[in-house]
Design an enzyme around this catalytic site. Structure first.
Site, PDB file in Angstrom:
ATOM      1  N   GLY A  82      40.695 -62.408 -13.901  1.00 27.06           N
ATOM      2  CA  GLY A  82      40.568 -62.828 -15.302  1.00 27.06           C
ATOM      3  C   GLY A  82      40.136 -64.281 -15.489  1.00 27.06           C
ATOM      4  N   ARG A 324      55.028 -60.720 -15.284  1.00 25.47           N
ATOM      5  CA  ARG A 324      54.265 -59.468 -15.279  1.00 25.47           C
ATOM      6  C   ARG A 324      55.123 -58.257 -14.906  1.00 25.47           C
ATOM      7  NH1 ARG A 324      48.543 -61.383 -12.574  1.00 25.47           N
ATOM      8  NH2 ARG A 324      47.715 -62.245 -14.507  1.00 25.47           N
TER       9      ARG A 324
END
Ligand code: ADP
Length: 511
Positions: A82, A324
């Site tokens: 990302g 996460r």
């Protein structure tokens, strides 16, 4: 009872061994060749963030370095990352400009805690202290980052830089240019199939065997082999050996080359490994494809600015500022599929850009509406892997109203989110946006065991001479859970250490 347990352990060891050998393609020890087809000082295997960094620094330190990559291009998983990079500072001073200066100590603490104290503190120090050195070097070589800094899940400091296109390819292209300019030889479509060591489980690593369209070749590494072959998230058999509940239904964000044979080959010659059962799911992948596209970075960068995650009932299910692993498990246990990030127009430029959001809307990865009622209609109008959702609009309206109150109070009694006053925004005026999201297999925290000088250790804790490793193929940097945006600095810094060590025998100075 003890006999049963022991025979179970023996059986499991055999199964793991057989799976490992089958994955590596060649069981047992292969005697090194009498003569070699090519000779270099340093042979770097794998062309992602770690390998590109290792090759660059080995060459800059004066070594004749070659980079071996099995795919037709460099980049690996790194190219589809990302584009987020954690660094407590940089020459751009973005955190300082936001009035939120960070420190190395805070970055270290968050990384240690974020991995449940299982990461090696010395490796974490490498990552943190080396991170601004690499970021500034990349900036000097043309990398562009956005004029924003974020505090994603599990980080409690503003340190996450985002590249201009919100993609790891920005970093890879900069590294590729640096490697080419430095004069590193790059061999594509060249797959390592064996690592040669002097004797079975003993002696120096001498070189590698590779497979190309023209046949097999043996490559001698006079000073060292650097393993930078990435993780094994796209090898379902290897993933399932370690985490059986990750079935075919769980998507994967990785490129096809993330199959882990480098790790298996290292173990074949006696390398130790650790933490392979820690496998990370990215909580915000595209629910339809499992891919981490650019739209999937918005939910990651948004939490400290007030983005809200809701389930199919329109209710919050987690502290959006969490790690996460926490966000992924909360989504999987939310009672429906998928989940959504909700935000408003006022927030867009804090963690994305208007052009990007318009692009995601055209791709139908982001839905836009003038009211929350209409946004729910947009959400309910789509299918997700063929399934409809039936979110009640009243629930979403009530959730947002309550969350706005929490922003005013500066406290989240439901999930305990840390709210940064003056930075977190309320969702009060349209247009409103929703991005669907769902966990997908992303990163394997485990791998070969290395010293803080990126030397590979054997099963008895000794350094294997001539053998170094960096990046996702290694284990023990992140512990149970990697904090988002720690991957690039981990790979690039340990690549720098491995490259410098292989070339000179001395590590670079990081602080
Ligand atoms: P990292 O983020 O640790 O740098 P990446 O996944 O980005 O890892 O890059 C690893 C690279 O290694 C990928 O480009 C992958 O294709 C390459 N690779 C993996 N196994 C081999 C192999 N056996 N031979 C050559 N290259 C390999």
């Amino acid at each position: 009872m003890l006999r049963k347990v022991l025979s179970g352990v023996v059986a499991l060891t055999l199964v793991l061994g057989i799976v490992g050998m089958a994955l590596a393609g060649e069981p047992g020890f292969i005697t090194p060749p009498g003569s070699w087809d090519e000779t270099y000082d340093v042979v770097v295997v794998g062309g992602g963030f770690a390998g590109l960094s290792a090759a660059y620094f080995a060459k800059k330190a004066g070594a004749d370095a070659v980079l071996i990559e099995k795919m037709p291009f460099v980049g690996g998983n790194s190219i589809i990352n990302g584009g987020v990079y954690a660094s407590y500072t940089s020459k751009l001073k973005l955190a300082e400009k936001l009035g939120q200066p960070d420190s190395p100590e805070k970055h270290i603490e968050d990384t240690v805690v974020g991995g449940d104290f299982m990461g090696d503190p010395a490796l974490i120090e490498n990552l943190v202290y080396g991170s601004p050195i690499i970021l500034d070097l990349l900036l000097d070589n043309g990398l562009q980052v956005r004029d924003m800094i974020s505090r994603p899940g599990g980080h409690y400091g503003y340190r996450t830089h985002t590249t201009i296109n919100q993609s790891g390819s920005d970093v890879v292209l900069t590294q590729k240019k640096m490697v080419e300019e430095a004069g590193v030889k790059v061999l594509l479509n060249t797959k390592m199939t064996y690592i040669y060591r002097e004797k079975p489980m003993e002696g120096r690593v001498l070189g590698i065997r590779v497979e190309t369209k023209e046949g097999e070749r043996n490559i001698l590494a006079k000073k060292g082999v650097i393993l930078a072959t990435g993780g094994f998230a796209n090898n379902p058999d290897m993933v399932r050996v370690h985490v059986p509940w990750i079935t075919d239904e769980v998507g994967c964000t990785n490129h096809p080359g993330a199959t882990g044979e480098g790790l298996v080959m290292a173990k074949q010659i006696g390398a130790n490994s650790l933490h392979e059962c820690y496998i990370q799911l990215y909580p915000f992948a595209d629910p339809n494809t499992g891919i981490l596209d650019a739209a999937a970075v918005v939910p990651f960068n948004g939490p400290s600015f007030g983005i809200v995650y809701v389930d199919v009932q329109g209710k919050r299910y987690v502290d959006e500022g969490q790690r996460r692993d926490v966000c992924s498990m909360a989504a999987l246990n939310s009672g429906g599929f998928p989940t959504f990030s909700i935000f408003s127009d006022e927030m867009v430029e804090l963690f994305s850009t208007r052009e990007d959001i318009e692009k995601y809307i055209k791709q139908d990865r982001c839905f836009k509406a003038d009211s929350l009622e209409q946004l729910v209609k947009e959400i309910n109008a789509r299918t997700y892997k063929g399934q409809k959702v039936n979110m009640p609009a009243d629930n979403l309206i009530a959730t947002i109203k309550q969350h706005n109150g929490y922003i005013d109070q500066g406290a989240d009694p439901d999930f305990g989110k840390k709210i940064d006053k003056g930075i977190a925004k309320k969702i009060v005026a349209g247009p409103y946006y929703a991005i669907p999201q769902w966990p997908s297999v992303h990163h394997t925290m485990g791998g070969v065991k290395i010293t803080p000088r990126a030397e590979v250790e054997d099963l008895w804790g000794n350094v294997i001479p001539g053998f170094f490793a960096a990046g996702e193929v290694t284990g023990g940097v992140h512990g149970t859970n990697r904090l988002g945006s720690n991957a690039i600095p981990d790979c690039a810094v340990h690549g720098m250490i491995a490259g410098t060590m292989a070339a000179t025998g001395k590590p670079p100075v990081l602080k």
